[in-house]
Design an enzyme around this catalytic site. Structure first.
Site, mmCIF file in Angstrom:
data_model
loop_
_atom_site.group_PDB
_atom_site.id
_atom_site.type_symbol
_atom_site.label_atom_id
_atom_site.label_comp_id
_atom_site.label_asym_id
_atom_site.label_seq_id
_atom_site.Cartn_x
_atom_site.Cartn_y
_atom_site.Cartn_z
ATOM 1 N N ASP A 36 48.387 21.666 43.851
ATOM 2 C CA ASP A 36 48.835 22.877 43.151
ATOM 3 C C ASP A 36 49.621 22.452 41.917
ATOM 4 O O ASP A 36 50.284 21.408 41.925
ATOM 5 C CB ASP A 36 49.723 23.743 44.054
ATOM 6 C CG ASP A 36 49.757 25.207 43.607
ATOM 7 O OD1 ASP A 36 49.098 26.044 44.252
ATOM 8 O OD2 ASP A 36 50.438 25.502 42.598
ATOM 9 N N ASP A 41 47.257 19.818 38.136
ATOM 10 C CA ASP A 41 46.785 20.859 37.227
ATOM 11 C C ASP A 41 45.267 20.718 37.170
ATOM 12 O O ASP A 41 44.751 19.707 36.674
ATOM 13 C CB ASP A 41 47.410 20.662 35.841
ATOM 14 C CG ASP A 41 46.896 21.668 34.824
ATOM 15 O OD1 ASP A 41 45.956 22.438 35.136
ATOM 16 O OD2 ASP A 41 47.433 21.681 33.697
ATOM 17 N N VAL A 42 44.543 21.715 37.679
ATOM 18 C CA VAL A 42 43.084 21.567 37.800
ATOM 19 C C VAL A 42 42.367 21.503 36.453
ATOM 20 O O VAL A 42 41.186 21.173 36.405
ATOM 21 C CB VAL A 42 42.458 22.689 38.662
ATOM 22 C CG1 VAL A 42 42.943 22.614 40.096
ATOM 23 C CG2 VAL A 42 42.682 24.071 38.045
ATOM 24 N N SER A 77 34.776 35.795 42.525
ATOM 25 C CA SER A 77 35.411 37.105 42.731
ATOM 26 C C SER A 77 34.367 38.193 42.515
ATOM 27 O O SER A 77 33.419 38.020 41.732
ATOM 28 C CB SER A 77 36.540 37.306 41.718
ATOM 29 O OG SER A 77 36.954 38.657 41.689
ATOM 30 N N TYR A 109 38.662 36.822 32.949
ATOM 31 C CA TYR A 109 38.555 36.517 34.384
ATOM 32 C C TYR A 109 37.133 36.785 34.909
ATOM 33 O O TYR A 109 36.568 35.978 35.656
ATOM 34 C CB TYR A 109 39.583 37.385 35.119
ATOM 35 C CG TYR A 109 39.741 37.159 36.594
ATOM 36 C CD1 TYR A 109 40.542 36.128 37.086
ATOM 37 C CD2 TYR A 109 39.121 38.005 37.518
ATOM 38 C CE1 TYR A 109 40.711 35.946 38.445
ATOM 39 C CE2 TYR A 109 39.290 37.827 38.888
ATOM 40 C CZ TYR A 109 40.084 36.795 39.345
ATOM 41 O OH TYR A 109 40.259 36.623 40.696
ATOM 42 N N LYS A 126 34.710 33.994 36.504
ATOM 43 C CA LYS A 126 34.236 34.110 37.891
ATOM 44 C C LYS A 126 32.718 34.190 37.963
ATOM 45 O O LYS A 126 32.113 33.701 38.927
ATOM 46 C CB LYS A 126 34.894 35.312 38.565
ATOM 47 C CG LYS A 126 36.400 35.129 38.826
ATOM 48 C CD LYS A 126 36.724 33.853 39.580
ATOM 49 C CE LYS A 126 38.090 33.892 40.263
ATOM 50 N NZ LYS A 126 38.411 32.608 40.904
HETATM 51 P P1 NAI Z 1 47.954 33.274 43.907
HETATM 52 O O1 NAI Z 1 48.453 33.556 42.532
HETATM 53 O O2 NAI Z 1 48.715 33.786 45.090
HETATM 54 O O3 NAI Z 1 47.746 31.695 44.101
HETATM 55 C C1 NAI Z 1 47.131 30.898 43.112
HETATM 56 C C2 NAI Z 1 47.659 29.487 43.229
HETATM 57 O O4 NAI Z 1 47.008 28.700 42.201
HETATM 58 C C3 NAI Z 1 49.180 29.372 42.999
HETATM 59 O O5 NAI Z 1 49.771 28.600 44.017
HETATM 60 C C4 NAI Z 1 49.259 28.700 41.631
HETATM 61 O O6 NAI Z 1 50.430 27.890 41.473
HETATM 62 C C5 NAI Z 1 47.993 27.873 41.606
HETATM 63 N N1 NAI Z 1 47.578 27.500 40.241
HETATM 64 C C6 NAI Z 1 47.593 28.264 39.130
HETATM 65 N N2 NAI Z 1 47.179 27.554 38.070
HETATM 66 C C7 NAI Z 1 46.887 26.309 38.523
HETATM 67 C C8 NAI Z 1 46.413 25.121 37.910
HETATM 68 N N3 NAI Z 1 46.169 25.053 36.591
HETATM 69 N N4 NAI Z 1 46.212 24.030 38.681
HETATM 70 C C9 NAI Z 1 46.485 24.075 40.012
HETATM 71 N N5 NAI Z 1 46.948 25.164 40.646
HETATM 72 C C10 NAI Z 1 47.152 26.274 39.911
HETATM 73 O O7 NAI Z 1 46.446 33.812 43.903
HETATM 74 P P2 NAI Z 1 45.444 34.180 45.099
HETATM 75 O O8 NAI Z 1 45.352 35.651 45.152
HETATM 76 O O9 NAI Z 1 45.758 33.411 46.321
HETATM 77 O O10 NAI Z 1 44.076 33.668 44.456
HETATM 78 C C11 NAI Z 1 43.419 32.470 44.855
HETATM 79 C C12 NAI Z 1 42.016 32.473 44.289
HETATM 80 O O11 NAI Z 1 41.313 33.619 44.785
HETATM 81 C C13 NAI Z 1 41.969 32.579 42.761
HETATM 82 O O12 NAI Z 1 40.919 31.801 42.268
HETATM 83 C C14 NAI Z 1 41.684 34.045 42.543
HETATM 84 O O13 NAI Z 1 41.090 34.289 41.298
HETATM 85 C C15 NAI Z 1 40.747 34.336 43.706
HETATM 86 N N6 NAI Z 1 40.624 35.732 44.045
HETATM 87 C C16 NAI Z 1 41.706 36.451 44.484
HETATM 88 C C17 NAI Z 1 41.551 37.788 44.814
HETATM 89 C C18 NAI Z 1 42.680 38.616 45.299
HETATM 90 O O14 NAI Z 1 42.483 39.837 45.475
HETATM 91 N N7 NAI Z 1 43.869 38.071 45.535
HETATM 92 C C19 NAI Z 1 40.241 38.449 44.701
HETATM 93 C C20 NAI Z 1 39.186 37.595 44.245
HETATM 94 C C21 NAI Z 1 39.376 36.280 43.942
#
Ligand code: NAI
Length: 244
Positions: free
Chosen positions: A37, A60-61, A139, A152, A156
């Site tokens: 992360d 950082d991805v 997504s 986004y 996606k």
């Molecule tokens: P979140 O915001 O709770 O978690 C995302 C994590 O990614 C965080 O821990 C953040 O620090 C990390 N992150 C951000 N930029 C980064 C980088 N450059 N390198 C490494 N880590 C990084 O988000 P959530 O909701 O858990 O989302 C996870 C995945 O699911 C994402 O790809 C999101 O687009 C996808 N998603 C989420 C949905 C939702 O309703 N929550 C729906 C559809 C897809």
């Protein structure tokens, strides 16, 4: 017997939300995990709370060297990388007149460049091993396009193309590449949404509720496991019937 007994996995964006739920499910099913992360301290705190073998690294991805170090950590720690989950994500929502080029590029970079780097880096090891499963987090936004999410939705949808092309390149090496497309899942990312936007989305969901991170994690665990041994290049929607 766990579905992932003896397997080693990397999950990006695993400090919280869906990524953390995936890491949790993996250890519950017998895997050892590396949590990556951008918030390395949060990733370590998360790893320490998991009930199974888990280590963490800042990553950082969007940075090739970080992604290589993350994957290498898994190989060094657990002697293999069987599963790679490209989950890290951000949002920078705005309608097009208000969206800056920086907001467009940042979202494309974290999701699409990040998933490509993760796929390519893990695949290099998996080809040599002759086995592996890669799961990319897309997504429903990439399928239908969301107002205010040109960045986004494009990223996606791009992940779907990446997944299918990589699946074709890697199939003969016994490396599967699939994607999940969650709908509205209750996490920090969606809880930041204005109440009216949340209600509008809820009204579109036939099952009448948001999903939980654990429900996404269950499907990712299935795709990571041998239960999905003849599945590659597919996208599973996890959206309670929304936008079918
Ligand atoms: P979140 O915001 O709770 O978690 C995302 C994590 O990614 C965080 O821990 C953040 O620090 C990390 N992150 C951000 N930029 C980064 C980088 N450059 N390198 C490494 N880590 C990084 O988000 P959530 O909701 O858990 O989302 C996870 C995945 O699911 C994402 O790809 C999101 O687009 C996808 N998603 C989420 C949905 C939702 O309703 N929550 C729906 C559809 C897809």
């Amino acid at each position: 017997m766990g579905l992932l007994d003896g397997r080693a996995a990397v999950v990006t964006g695993a400090a919280r939300g869906i990524g953390l739920a995936i890491a949790q499910s993996f250890v519950e099913h017998g895997a050892s995990v590396v949590l990556g992360d951008i918030d390395g301290a949060a990733a370590w705190a998360a790893a320490e709370k998991l009930d199974g073998p888990a280590v963490a690294m800042p990553c950082d991805v969007t940075a090739p060297g970080d992604v290589e170090a993350l994957v290498q950590r898994c190989v060094d720690e657990y002697d293999a990388i069987d599963v790679m989950v490209n989950n890290a994500g951000i949002t920078r929502d705005a309608s097009m007149p208000k969206m800056s080029l920086e907001d467009f590029t940042a979202v494309i970079d974290v999701h699409l460049r990040g998933a490509w780097l993760g796929t390519r880096t893990a695949a290099a090891h998996m080809r040599a091993q002759g086995r592996g499963s890669i799961v990319n987090v897309s997504s429903i936004s990439g399928k239908v396009g969301n107002f205010g999410q040109t960045n986004y939705s494009a990223a996606k949808a791009g992940i779907v193309g990446l997944t299918k092309a990589a699946a074709k390149e890697l199939a003969r090496k016994n490396v599967r590449v699939n994607a999940v497309a969650p709908g509205l899942i209750r996490t920090a990312m969606t809880e930041a949404m204005p109440a009216a936007a949340w209600e509008a989305k809820m009204a579109e969901i036939p099952m009448g509720r948001a999903g939980e991170s654990s429900e996404v994690a269950d499907v990712v665990t299935f795709l990571a496991s041998d239960m999905a041994s003849y599945l590659t290049g597919i996208v599973i929607e996890i959206a309670g019937g929304r936008h079918i």
